[in-house]
Design an enzyme around this catalytic site. Structure first.
Site, PDB file in Angstrom:
ATOM      1  N   HIS A   1       0.801  -1.236   0.000  1.00 29.93           N
ATOM      2  CA  HIS A   1       0.000   0.000   0.000  1.00 29.93           C
ATOM      3  C   HIS A   1       0.834   1.288   0.000  1.00 29.93           C
ATOM      4  CE1 HIS A   1      -3.424  -2.501   0.265  1.00 29.93           C
ATOM      5  NE2 HIS A   1      -3.543  -2.617   1.564  1.00 29.93           N
TER       6      HIS A   1
ATOM      7  N   HIS B   1      -9.368   2.214   0.268  1.00 25.09           N
ATOM      8  CA  HIS B   1      -9.302   1.107   1.227  1.00 25.09           C
ATOM      9  C   HIS B   1     -10.377   1.250   2.313  1.00 25.09           C
ATOM     10  CE1 HIS B   1      -7.548  -2.121   3.554  1.00 25.09           C
ATOM     11  NE2 HIS B   1      -6.789  -2.399   2.510  1.00 25.09           N
TER      12      HIS B   1
ATOM     13  N   ASP C   1      -8.262 -12.994   0.756  1.00 25.33           N
ATOM     14  CA  ASP C   1      -7.360 -11.840   0.606  1.00 25.33           C
ATOM     15  C   ASP C   1      -6.639 -12.055  -0.719  1.00 25.33           C
ATOM     16  OD1 ASP C   1      -5.907  -9.583   1.004  1.00 25.33           O
ATOM     17  OD2 ASP C   1      -4.873 -10.262   2.817  1.00 25.33           O
TER      18      ASP C   1
ATOM     19  N   GLU D   1     -11.326  -3.780  -3.238  1.00 21.75           N
ATOM     20  CA  GLU D   1     -10.405  -2.792  -3.803  1.00 21.75           C
ATOM     21  C   GLU D   1     -10.231  -3.017  -5.297  1.00 21.75           C
ATOM     22  OE1 GLU D   1      -6.791  -3.289  -1.329  1.00 21.75           O
ATOM     23  OE2 GLU D   1      -8.178  -4.330  -0.023  1.00 21.75           O
TER      24      GLU D   1
HETATM   25  C1  BGC Z   1      -4.578  -6.474   2.024  1.00 16.22           C
HETATM   26  C2  BGC Z   1      -4.428  -7.243   3.301  1.00 16.22           C
HETATM   27  C3  BGC Z   1      -3.926  -6.308   4.370  1.00 16.22           C
HETATM   28  C4  BGC Z   1      -4.917  -5.158   4.489  1.00 16.22           C
HETATM   29  C5  BGC Z   1      -4.500  -4.144   5.520  1.00 16.22           C
HETATM   30  C6  BGC Z   1      -5.554  -5.364   2.266  1.00 16.22           C
HETATM   31  O1  BGC Z   1      -5.699  -4.612   1.130  1.00 16.22           O
HETATM   32  O2  BGC Z   1      -5.017  -7.277   0.979  1.00 16.22           O
HETATM   33  O3  BGC Z   1      -3.525  -8.293   3.122  1.00 16.22           O
HETATM   34  O4  BGC Z   1      -3.796  -6.953   5.579  1.00 16.22           O
HETATM   35  O5  BGC Z   1      -5.045  -4.525   3.266  1.00 16.22           O
HETATM   36  O6  BGC Z   1      -3.238  -3.727   5.288  1.00 16.22           O
END
Ligand code: BGC
Length: 353
Positions: free
Chosen positions: A108, A179, A252, A316
């Site tokens: 991210h 997010h 995930d 997302e």
């Molecule tokens: C990811 C997860 C992560 C979460 C928080 C999500 O977009 O796919 O693996 O734990 O974000 O960081």
């Protein structure tokens, strides 16, 4: 190309004040944002019993967002949303190293990514907010000065648009996404496992244990990742005999949308107890569906709601994870003179599918 004015503005930019803004439409639907991370903090929509429910996670005060950076509660994430293996990629023959903030990988946009920055925020009308930021060359290891704009708009038909644009002055990579954590119960007191989910995807990108794609594009057929027929999230979430479920501790994963790069219905979610339906429309090639497997209940949200295990889902819309290291994946490269554009629409109704 970034204008000279933009680059001068970049070098002189001052951190704006952290604020919150609310927009609404004529149906009583409203959304609140803070410029800390260009973040959505509240999204209030009608439920079937005539009440209104807040369907995204948030906190009572803006200060609480500073302490929850690792949860990514509602911000725009980037410059590259999702993971990049070992935080490394090669662009035009040059190797770049990004901040490592998730095991041995980059997640991210890094620990100082866009979700931790104070953006410029402007209310354009009662229904629209504009967020903008200049991300300097080298930030978290990314090349190029990149100018990013995000427009949040509430429409009269109870849909909510997120429109993204970005330009750069040097070749770079980009993958922006929102997010927000959704819970269509309107509270995280109840698990999202009861939500019925449909995803318009016949394939997904399998990963290693660190959730970095192997490069394979696999069929969802006959697996717990097949959501082409609407299914309760909780029904197959613990089928750990299927390795990808075991690696992620639930869902995930990146689904390869059937209608890649065409603005179309990517997914829909329905919560029977409130009657709320949310459709996700996007022009992106992938959808990361995260079912909140890493939540431990220590985080307390709005009105004392505990952000517990599997009580919020993220849907997302984005490019595939680690695309900079997989030439067969859709290209994440942005060059001077090009404009990165993305549109995602979350559309709310009470019409069960
Ligand atoms: C990811 C997860 C992560 C979460 C928080 C999500 O977009 O796919 O693996 O734990 O974000 O960081």
């Amino acid at each position: 190309m970034l204008s000279l004015v933009a680059v001068i503005a970049l070098s002189c930019q001052r951190t704006p004040k952290v604020e919150m803004i609310t927009i609404s439409n004529h149906n009583g639907m409203s959304a609140t944002f803070t410029n800390y991370g260009a973040r959505i903090t509240s999204l209030i929509v009608p439920a079937s019993d005539g009440t209104f429910k807040d369907v995204v996670w948030g906190y009572d005060t803006v200060e609480e967002y500073y302490d929850s950076n690792d949860l990514y509660c509602g911000p725009i994430v980037g410059r590259y949303g999702n993971r990049i293996g070992k935080g490394r990629f090669v662009l035009d023959g040059k190797e770049y190293f990004l901040t490592i903030n998730d095991g041995e990988n980059h997640l991210h946009g890094g620990s100082g990514g866009l979700s931790t920055k104070v953006w410029n925020m402007e209310k354009l009308s009662d229904r629209e907010v504009k967020m903008s930021i200049l991300s300097p060359d080298g930030e978290e290891g990314y090349p190029g000065n990149v100018e990013i704009t995000v427009y949040y708009t509430l429409n009269y038909d109870n849909s909510f648009d997120i429109k993204y644009e970005a330009v750069t002055d040097a070749p770079t990579i980009i993958n922006l996404t929102s997010h927000a954590y959704f819970n269509l119960h309107g509270t995280s007191k109840y698990s999202t496992n009861s939500h019925i989910l449909r995803i318009n995807a016949s394939h997904f990108t399998p990963t290693d244990e660190g959730l970095i794609p192997t490069g394979e594009i696999a069929s969802v057929g006959g697996t717990p990742l097949d959501f082409r027929v609407p299914t309760a999230i909780g029904e197959r979430i613990d089928e750990v005999s299927f390795e990808p479920i075991a690696f992620a501790g639930g869902y995930d994963h990146n689904w390869v949308l059937d209608k890649e790069r065409e603005f179309s219905l990517a997914a829909e979610v329905f919560e029977p107890s409130t009657g709320i339906v949310m459709q996700v429309w996007s022009d992106q090639p992938g959808l990361q569906f995260y079912s909140g497997n890493f939540m431990d209940g220590k985080d307390i949200g709005r009105g004392g709601d505990i952000h517990g295990y599997r009580t919020g889902i993220a849907l997302e819309t984005q490019n595939y994870p680690d695309a900079p290291n997989h030439p067969d994946f859709p290209s994440p490269v942005l060059r001077p003179g090009e404009v990165y554009k993305q549109l995602t629409r979350y559309s709310f109704s009470l019409n069960a599918f």
